[in-house]
Design a protein around this motif. Structure first.
Motif, PDB file in Angstrom:
ATOM      1  N   ASP A  60       0.801  -1.224   0.000  1.00 16.54           N
ATOM      2  CA  ASP A  60       0.000   0.000   0.000  1.00 16.54           C
ATOM      3  C   ASP A  60       0.832   1.271   0.000  1.00 16.54           C
ATOM      4  O   ASP A  60       0.279   2.372   0.024  1.00 16.54           O
ATOM      5  CB  ASP A  60      -0.938   0.026   1.215  1.00 16.54           C
ATOM      6  CG  ASP A  60      -2.051  -1.002   1.111  1.00 16.54           C
ATOM      7  OD1 ASP A  60      -2.341  -1.443  -0.018  1.00 16.54           O
ATOM      8  OD2 ASP A  60      -2.623  -1.364   2.158  1.00 16.54           O
ATOM      9  N   THR A  61       2.156   1.147  -0.010  1.00 16.24           N
ATOM     10  CA  THR A  61       3.004   2.335   0.020  1.00 16.24           C
ATOM     11  C   THR A  61       3.881   2.389  -1.223  1.00 16.24           C
ATOM     12  O   THR A  61       4.423   1.354  -1.657  1.00 16.24           O
ATOM     13  CB  THR A  61       3.883   2.368   1.290  1.00 16.24           C
ATOM     14  OG1 THR A  61       4.743   3.507   1.252  1.00 16.24           O
ATOM     15  CG2 THR A  61       4.735   1.127   1.416  1.00 16.24           C
ATOM     16  N   PRO A  62       4.058   3.575  -1.837  1.00 19.86           N
ATOM     17  CA  PRO A  62       4.857   3.703  -3.059  1.00 19.86           C
ATOM     18  C   PRO A  62       6.346   3.880  -2.781  1.00 19.86           C
ATOM     19  O   PRO A  62       7.029   4.647  -3.469  1.00 19.86           O
ATOM     20  CB  PRO A  62       4.264   4.944  -3.712  1.00 19.86           C
ATOM     21  CG  PRO A  62       3.847   5.799  -2.568  1.00 19.86           C
ATOM     22  CD  PRO A  62       3.371   4.847  -1.498  1.00 19.86           C
ATOM     23  N   LEU A  63       6.853   3.187  -1.777  1.00 18.48           N
ATOM     24  CA  LEU A  63       8.246   3.295  -1.370  1.00 18.48           C
ATOM     25  C   LEU A  63       8.797   1.905  -1.109  1.00 18.48           C
ATOM     26  O   LEU A  63       8.043   0.956  -0.855  1.00 18.48           O
ATOM     27  CB  LEU A  63       8.381   4.153  -0.111  1.00 18.48           C
ATOM     28  CG  LEU A  63       7.797   5.572  -0.181  1.00 18.48           C
ATOM     29  CD1 LEU A  63       7.708   6.167   1.215  1.00 18.48           C
ATOM     30  CD2 LEU A  63       8.640   6.456  -1.079  1.00 18.48           C
ATOM     31  N   THR A  64      10.123   1.784  -1.125  1.00 24.73           N
ATOM     32  CA  THR A  64      10.777   0.523  -0.828  1.00 24.73           C
ATOM     33  C   THR A  64      11.215   0.490   0.629  1.00 24.73           C
ATOM     34  O   THR A  64      11.929   1.386   1.082  1.00 24.73           O
ATOM     35  CB  THR A  64      12.005   0.303  -1.729  1.00 24.73           C
ATOM     36  OG1 THR A  64      11.584   0.214  -3.085  1.00 24.73           O
ATOM     37  CG2 THR A  64      12.729  -0.984  -1.355  1.00 24.73           C
ATOM     38  N   GLY A 470       3.188  10.086  -4.435  1.00 27.78           N
ATOM     39  CA  GLY A 470       3.257   8.731  -4.953  1.00 27.78           C
ATOM     40  C   GLY A 470       1.886   8.203  -5.311  1.00 27.78           C
ATOM     41  O   GLY A 470       0.862   8.717  -4.834  1.00 27.78           O
ATOM     42  N   VAL A 471       1.864   7.181  -6.146  1.00 28.12           N
ATOM     43  CA  VAL A 471       0.621   6.546  -6.554  1.00 28.12           C
ATOM     44  C   VAL A 471       0.826   5.037  -6.556  1.00 28.12           C
ATOM     45  O   VAL A 471       1.897   4.545  -6.940  1.00 28.12           O
ATOM     46  CB  VAL A 471       0.162   7.043  -7.943  1.00 28.12           C
ATOM     47  CG1 VAL A 471       1.239   6.788  -9.003  1.00 28.12           C
ATOM     48  CG2 VAL A 471      -1.153   6.386  -8.356  1.00 28.12           C
ATOM     49  N   LEU A 481       1.481  -1.981  -8.395  1.00 30.28           N
ATOM     50  CA  LEU A 481       2.469  -1.200  -9.130  1.00 30.28           C
ATOM     51  C   LEU A 481       2.501   0.191  -8.516  1.00 30.28           C
ATOM     52  O   LEU A 481       1.478   0.701  -8.064  1.00 30.28           O
ATOM     53  CB  LEU A 481       2.101  -1.106 -10.607  1.00 30.28           C
ATOM     54  CG  LEU A 481       1.797  -2.419 -11.338  1.00 30.28           C
ATOM     55  CD1 LEU A 481       1.338  -2.137 -12.757  1.00 30.28           C
ATOM     56  CD2 LEU A 481       3.019  -3.319 -11.345  1.00 30.28           C
ATOM     57  N   TYR A 482       3.649   0.824  -8.507  1.00 32.67           N
ATOM     58  CA  TYR A 482       3.718   2.138  -7.870  1.00 32.67           C
ATOM     59  C   TYR A 482       4.737   3.029  -8.557  1.00 32.67           C
ATOM     60  O   TYR A 482       5.651   2.564  -9.251  1.00 32.67           O
ATOM     61  CB  TYR A 482       4.054   2.007  -6.389  1.00 32.67           C
ATOM     62  CG  TYR A 482       5.477   1.559  -6.100  1.00 32.67           C
ATOM     63  CD1 TYR A 482       6.495   2.493  -5.937  1.00 32.67           C
ATOM     64  CD2 TYR A 482       5.804   0.212  -5.994  1.00 32.67           C
ATOM     65  CE1 TYR A 482       7.800   2.101  -5.673  1.00 32.67           C
ATOM     66  CE2 TYR A 482       7.094  -0.200  -5.733  1.00 32.67           C
ATOM     67  CZ  TYR A 482       8.092   0.751  -5.579  1.00 32.67           C
ATOM     68  OH  TYR A 482       9.380   0.362  -5.330  1.00 32.67           O
ATOM     69  N   ALA A 483       4.586   4.320  -8.331  1.00 30.06           N
ATOM     70  CA  ALA A 483       5.551   5.330  -8.750  1.00 30.06           C
ATOM     71  C   ALA A 483       5.572   6.412  -7.678  1.00 30.06           C
ATOM     72  O   ALA A 483       4.539   6.713  -7.066  1.00 30.06           O
ATOM     73  CB  ALA A 483       5.172   5.932 -10.107  1.00 30.06           C
ATOM     74  N   SER A 484       6.748   6.990  -7.438  1.00 25.82           N
ATOM     75  CA  SER A 484       6.842   8.000  -6.380  1.00 25.82           C
ATOM     76  C   SER A 484       7.933   9.006  -6.680  1.00 25.82           C
ATOM     77  O   SER A 484       8.862   8.757  -7.465  1.00 25.82           O
ATOM     78  CB  SER A 484       7.108   7.350  -5.017  1.00 25.82           C
ATOM     79  OG  SER A 484       8.357   6.682  -5.001  1.00 25.82           O
TER      80      SER A 484
END
Length: 704
Positions: A60-64, A470-471, A481-484
């Motif tokens: 649920d988070t757009p981060l590593t 982020g999304v 899938l994510y981008a931030s």
């Protein structure tokens, strides 16, 4: 301590023989109850907290966020955080100090290591102990939106053990020795012991306690190098109601060691280096770290939807060193120059973070809000005395130095910092498919500086706005899938000024990241893949044409990280990762530096770790094996091509055998099985640090 058997040959034959046995999951039936023999505690982590300061599903988070949990630390026999660095993607160790590592190719400082979300370590010269560690969460990329002034490569958050409602008592003791040509088995032995007690103090369980004590007596394979470390961690929790909790604790640490600046090389050539046990400092040199920490966390529910959390952490730390510091090597005479120094460094950190989290609904859209205020005070008091005359020793056969020579000079600096910040983060659940995250932080730092020995004073102020966006697109319940985009800032030193005597704006960083996170095989595996692009600007460098400092420096890092954790059956699990990190100096006035790779960053690093418990009992207990391999590509000790040394890539292999029966566990671990000679970090052509040769550890633990 001498052992009666040769553990290398005996344990290697046994482990390799056992590991070759591959079996499907077997069960035993007793009284119509299904029992899985050899069931393991998982390395999988269904929740992380560092990215949002609240527990969330990583998808649920757009981060590593990479997590190293307590079970993994136990299985690799990690006594300090650095023991786990090889099993973390995109992280490279550069030295022996607490902050001597890089993340995603960007060098770090002490603020990049935090404890329960606040800065301030109790010690500086060694990697932090794991005695009180519940897990380590490594947030990749800029973390300033949550944690203030940090380098943009990422942040390591140490989450400590808390008091528990269920009473328990555990102990862990271990002894280890090297088995190599420079230190035969039984010559240099180390011992570690710890106890951990927790449980309720009252029948209603409103008062809970935890009490952890640990001690280490370490003898290195390097000549005359040893250390004695002691740790004490008492913690109390008070729960007056189901909605309110207060935890208060202390950390008391003392570490004593013989200073060790590592090795030097001739002609900047790693092939011209002395034996790995060569020690240039004196056996009479000494260094001591002492730290006292007080901390507290208060949490209460103010409405059905919002809570308030207050975190406080105060640190009083002092390190002293009296030693001969390595300064240079003469390639003509094959001698090493050292300077006699006495350091007394004192640090204070006092930080408070107050925040509220909760949900607001606007129509069908949920907003998970986080709003906080932070305040901090830091003081650094560095008092250093240096004797003027350099002393020299032979490159390959140094003699022990004693006494002081020449006149002495004093460098006494005191710097105080006041930090203020306010931040806001909004995670917007548009629907079951789309999640947005936005955030902003305003931070200000006021600094006062005094050069005591020269009667010089100065002050400066700097501030910054940093943002985050982020999304997350949930392709399915198991895959996102994510981008931030994220930003960072870090104030430049108050001691650096331009030609007009003005102070510099803070360093700035930004990152673009895209990736995917997937749960596989009915949540029995986690796969994460991330591409990142980081740029750091406003780095102070000297303008070669004018000789003045200017904001001319920059660093750029791009790469890919892949990590897979899986537990296909309950008695076998695998953890593996790979990172490609291309970190380079993007801007610098010196042609010998611009375009070069950053110090201590490897283009490629990879690891694999597997643990297998046999699905049947042996001698009424559970027998298991572990096998790990860590590859680190070549690195440089410096950005300057005229001064740096290329450290070759290396691969190390670790194996282990463990036996568990009732409340006890016995383990035999062999690190660097094939006795690989390798160098993991350094600076310039001095201070080159060799990795440990083959190291054998036997440990016994129990929990009641």
């Amino acid at each position: 301590m001498k052992f009666a058997i040769n553990p290398v040959t005996h344990s290697l034959a046994l482990i390799l023989g056992l590991t070759s046995y591959v079996s499907a999951e077997e069960t035993a039936t007793e009284l119509d109850t299904m029992v899985v023999v050899g069931k393991q505690n998982s390395y999988l982590n269904p929740e992380v907290s560092t990215a949002t300061k609240s527990n969330v599903d990583p998808k649920d988070t757009p981060l590593t966020v990479n997590v190293i949990n307590q079970q993994f630390l136990q299985d690799i026999r990690a006594e300090s955080l650095s023991d786990a660095y090889g099993y973390t993607t995109g992280l490279s160790q550069s030295g022996t100090n607490a902050d001597s590592f890089s993340l995603r190719g960007i060098d770090t400082d002490l603020n990049n290591i935090q404890v329960n979300g606040l800065p301030g370590l109790a010690s500086r010269f060694g990697s932090p102990t794991t005695a009180n560690v519940e897990r380590i969460e490594i947030l990749k990329g800029p973390a300033s939106i949550m944690y203030g002034q940090v380098q943009p490569g990422g942040l390591m958050n140490i989450i400590t053990k808390k008091p528990q409602e269920e009473a328990s008592f555990s102990f862990d003791i271990s002894g280890n020795s090297y088995s190599t040509g420079v230190s035969e088995f039984g010559d240099d032995n180390s011992f570690t012991g710890s106890i951990d007690a927790t449980g309720p103090l009252t029948d209603d369980k409103k008062w809970l306690y935890r009490f952890i004590v640990s001690a280490e007596d370490n003898n290195s394979y390097r000549d005359d190098v040893d250390s004695q470390n002691y740790y004490f961690f008492p913690t109390l929790t008070y729960r007056p109601s189901d909605e309110t909790e207060l935890t208060f604790g202390l950390e008391l640490q003392t570490e004593q060691r013989v200073p060790d600046d590592g090795l030097v090389v001739l002609d900047n050539d790693i092939n011209q280096i002395a034996k790995i046990d060569t020690h240039y400092q004196s056996a009479d040199d000494n260094g001591e770290d002492k730290g006292l920490v007080a901390f507290a966390t208060f949490n209460t529910l103010v409405t059905d939807d919002f809570d308030i959390t207050v975190d406080w952490r105060s640190v009083w730390h002092e390190d002293t060193r009296e030693y001969y510091r390595t300064t240079s090597v003469d390639n003509t005479t094959d001698t090493v120059s050292l300077v006699d120094r006495e350091n007394d460094n004192k640090r204070q950190y006092h930080f408070i973070d107050t925040r509220t989290t909760g949900s607001l609904w606007w129509g069908e859209v949920e907003h998970q809000l986080l709003a906080g205020l932070s305040f901090g005070y830091e003081q650094k008091d560095f008092d250093r005395l240096t004797y003027d005359d350099a002393r020299t020793v032979d490159f390959s056969n140094p003699t022990d130095l004693t006494g002081h020579e020449g006149d002495s000079s004093v460098n006494h600096r005191i710097t105080e910092y006041m930090n203020y910040a306010a931040y806001l983060q909004d995670t917007i659940y548009l629907n079951e498919t789309w999640t947005l995250m936005t955030g902003i932080r305003y931070a200000r730092q006021d600094a006062d500086f005094e050069r005591v020995d020269r009667g010089i004073t100065d002050s400066s102020s700097s501030d910054a706005f940093v943002s985050q966006a982020g999304v997350v697109y949930h392709l399915s319940e198991a895959t996102s899938l994510y981008a931030s985009y994220g930003e960072s800032f870090n104030p430049n030193s108050i001691e650096d000024t331009d030609a007009n005597g003005d102070h510099f704006d803070p360093e700035k960083g930004r990152q673009y990241e895209v990736g995917t996170k997937t749960d596989l095989f009915n949540n029995k595996a986690n796969l994460s893949i991330a591409y990142f692009d980081i740029k750091k600007t406003n780095v102070v460098e000297e303008n070669l044409s004018t000789g003045e400092d200017e904001l001319l420096g920059g660093v750029k890092s791009t790469g890919v990280e892949v990590e897979l954790l899986m537990m296909p059956i309950e008695n076998w699990q695998v953890k593996l990762g790979y990172a490609y990190v291309d970190a380079r100096v993007s801007d610098n006035p010196d042609d010998n530096i611009e375009g070069n790779r950053t110090a201590a960053s490897a283009l490629h690093d990879a690891y694999v770790w597997t643990k297998y418990n046999f699905p049947y009992k042996i001698a009424d207990g559970i027998v298991g094996t572990t096998l790990g391999a860590n590859y680190e590509g070549s690195r440089y000790t410096d950005e300057d091509s005229t001064d740096r040394v290329k450290l070759p890539g290396y691969t190390t292999v670790d194996i282990g055998l463990h036996y568990e029966i009732e409340h006890y566990r016995a383990s035999l671990n062999i690190e660097n099985l094939f006795n690989e000679i390798y160098y993991y970090g350094g600076s310039g052509d001095t201070n080159i640090y060799a990795g440990d040769p083959r190291n054998i550890t036997f440990s016994l633990s129990g929990k009641f």
